[in-house]
Design a protein around this motif. Structure first.
Motif, PDB file in Angstrom:
ATOM      1  N   UNK A 180      20.017 -13.273  26.117  1.00  0.00           N
ATOM      2  CA  UNK A 180      20.611 -12.018  25.686  1.00  0.00           C
ATOM      3  C   UNK A 180      19.995 -11.640  24.341  1.00  0.00           C
ATOM      4  N   UNK A 181      19.560 -10.411  24.212  1.00  0.00           N
ATOM      5  CA  UNK A 181      19.081  -9.902  22.924  1.00  0.00           C
ATOM      6  C   UNK A 181      20.260  -9.309  22.180  1.00  0.00           C
ATOM      7  N   UNK A 182      20.555  -9.873  21.010  1.00  0.00           N
ATOM      8  CA  UNK A 182      21.700  -9.436  20.208  1.00  0.00           C
ATOM      9  C   UNK A 182      21.197  -8.740  18.951  1.00  0.00           C
ATOM     10  N   UNK A 191      26.015  -7.029  18.684  1.00  0.00           N
ATOM     11  CA  UNK A 191      26.158  -6.199  19.886  1.00  0.00           C
ATOM     12  C   UNK A 191      24.973  -6.474  20.802  1.00  0.00           C
ATOM     13  N   UNK A 192      25.262  -6.640  22.079  1.00  0.00           N
ATOM     14  CA  UNK A 192      24.201  -6.886  23.052  1.00  0.00           C
ATOM     15  C   UNK A 192      23.300  -5.656  23.152  1.00  0.00           C
ATOM     16  N   UNK A 193      22.003  -5.895  22.937  1.00  0.00           N
ATOM     17  CA  UNK A 193      21.016  -4.823  23.003  1.00  0.00           C
ATOM     18  C   UNK A 193      20.290  -4.818  24.348  1.00  0.00           C
ATOM     19  N   UNK A 244      24.581  -4.678  27.941  1.00  0.00           N
ATOM     20  CA  UNK A 244      24.358  -3.930  26.705  1.00  0.00           C
ATOM     21  C   UNK A 244      25.614  -3.202  26.237  1.00  0.00           C
ATOM     22  N   UNK A 245      25.842  -3.276  24.925  1.00  0.00           N
ATOM     23  CA  UNK A 245      27.017  -2.652  24.334  1.00  0.00           C
ATOM     24  C   UNK A 245      28.163  -3.601  24.083  1.00  0.00           C
ATOM     25  N   UNK A 281      32.354 -12.941  24.575  1.00  0.00           N
ATOM     26  CA  UNK A 281      32.831 -11.655  24.099  1.00  0.00           C
ATOM     27  C   UNK A 281      33.646 -11.853  22.830  1.00  0.00           C
ATOM     28  N   UNK A 282      33.438 -11.002  21.857  1.00  0.00           N
ATOM     29  CA  UNK A 282      34.128 -11.103  20.576  1.00  0.00           C
ATOM     30  C   UNK A 282      35.570 -10.637  20.730  1.00  0.00           C
ATOM     31  N   UNK A 283      36.542 -11.403  20.247  1.00  0.00           N
ATOM     32  CA  UNK A 283      37.933 -10.943  20.324  1.00  0.00           C
ATOM     33  C   UNK A 283      38.094  -9.612  19.587  1.00  0.00           C
TER      34      UNK A 283
END
Length: 318
Positions: A34-36, A72-74, A85-86, A113-115
């Motif tokens: 995953x690109x972050x 954020x996932x790019x 993404x997003x 996933x971020x809380x």
């Protein structure tokens, strides 16, 4: 989309002054990566130990430090289906392609996933220290209600999270910390506190089922004196050549000694996120600095007096 990014790199082992902001190529995610786009990066003692050459996990420079990120996932690799993404995420990166950068490409199994209860600064403070507390307390010692848990350096990055995790599992929690940090730890749920500068914890604490030790040195043998029969001492600094004596002593006494190093895990991060959502876990962030002040963050971390965590912000939106 840009193909360049800013990162904090070092070309030699040394003090904080070796950390420099550079422009470099932006990574591309592999099939399972995953690109972050990074919003914040946590600072851990392991970072400056790698920087100085005390720990050789990253090989030889040049490399980019940073074990913790939120962002954020790019973009995602072709085999990634869990994230898209997003998505706001938090998790781990590792040198040589670490989190002190605008982007990182990491395995999807290192991210969760971020809380929504957290902002990016709070989320970046969690991954390494929370996993270093969660995994030994749940997977190694299986702490349950009514057990007595002793947490050394209880106000530190790992310690203050271990206090909360042990309390969430119903344990009676004793922490070692200087008196000035006791009020902070009581707010986190610690049942009993020992000022190690005034009192020998080895005589003050007794009948302990589990000791979580991020200090080692003479803390290992002394901690054995606090354990109940069959108790467990967990050294969370990972494996090393200086643990033979305490391992032998534990074996002679019928006690369990474990050298522990955390493993990136989306499943464990999701469990940690559940504690955050339930209101039973929070990371205390003492200092927030911009990425360009990574050297200053290392100077502060190396004092050993940080309460909670230091976090670097990678853009102002964090």
């Amino acid at each position: 989309m840009t193909t360049r990014m800013l990162a904090v790199s070092q070309r030699a082992f040394g003090g904080p002054e070796v950390l420099k902001i550079i422009e470099t190529g932006r990574p591309e995610p592999g099939p399972h990566e995953v690109l972050v786009r990074i919003k914040a990066a946590g600072v851990n003692p392991a970072d400056w130990k790698i920087r100085s050459g005390q720990v050789h996990r990253a090989g030889r420079p040049p490399f980019t430090l940073g074990l913790d990120l939120s962002g954020v996932v790019e973009g995602v690799g072709e085999a990634v289906t869990r994230l898209r993404p997003g998505d706001a995420v938090f998790g781990n990166a590792f040198p040589p392609y670490g989190a002190y950068a605008e982007y990182a490409a990491v395995p999807d199994t290192w991210l969760s996933l971020m809380p929504p209860e957290l902002d990016h600064v709070q989320a970046a403070a969690l991954p390494t220290t929370a996993l270093t507390a969660w995994q030994p307390l749940t997977h190694v010692a299986s702490v349950t209600a009514g057990q007595r848990v002793l947490v050394h350096a209880a106000a530190g990055g790992v310690g203050h999270l271990a206090v909360q995790i042990a309390k969430a599992r119903g344990a009676y929690v004793i922490g070692t910390a200087q008196a000035g940090k006791h009020a902070f730890l009581r707010q986190l749920g610690a049942d009993e506190l020992i000022d190690y500068t005034q009192t020998d914890f080895a005589t003050a604490a007794h009948d302990i089922d589990v000791v979580l030790d991020p200090i080692a040195g003479d803390y290992g043998p002394r901690s054995l004196d606090t354990l109940a029969p069959g108790g467990t001492l967990i050294d969370v600094r990972g494996s090393g050549p200086d643990r033979g004596d305490v391992r032998k002593l534990a074996g002679e006494r019928g006690l369990r000694f474990v050298e522990f190093g955390f493993t990136p895990s989306a499943a464990d991060l999701e469990a940690i996120a559940g504690l955050v959502r339930a209101g039973t876990l929070r990371a205390a962030v003492e200092t927030v600095l911009p990425l360009a002040q990574a050297a200053r963050a290392h100077e502060l971390s190396e004092t050993g007096r940080v309460k909670g965590k230091i976090v670097l912000t990678v853009d102002e939106a964090a």
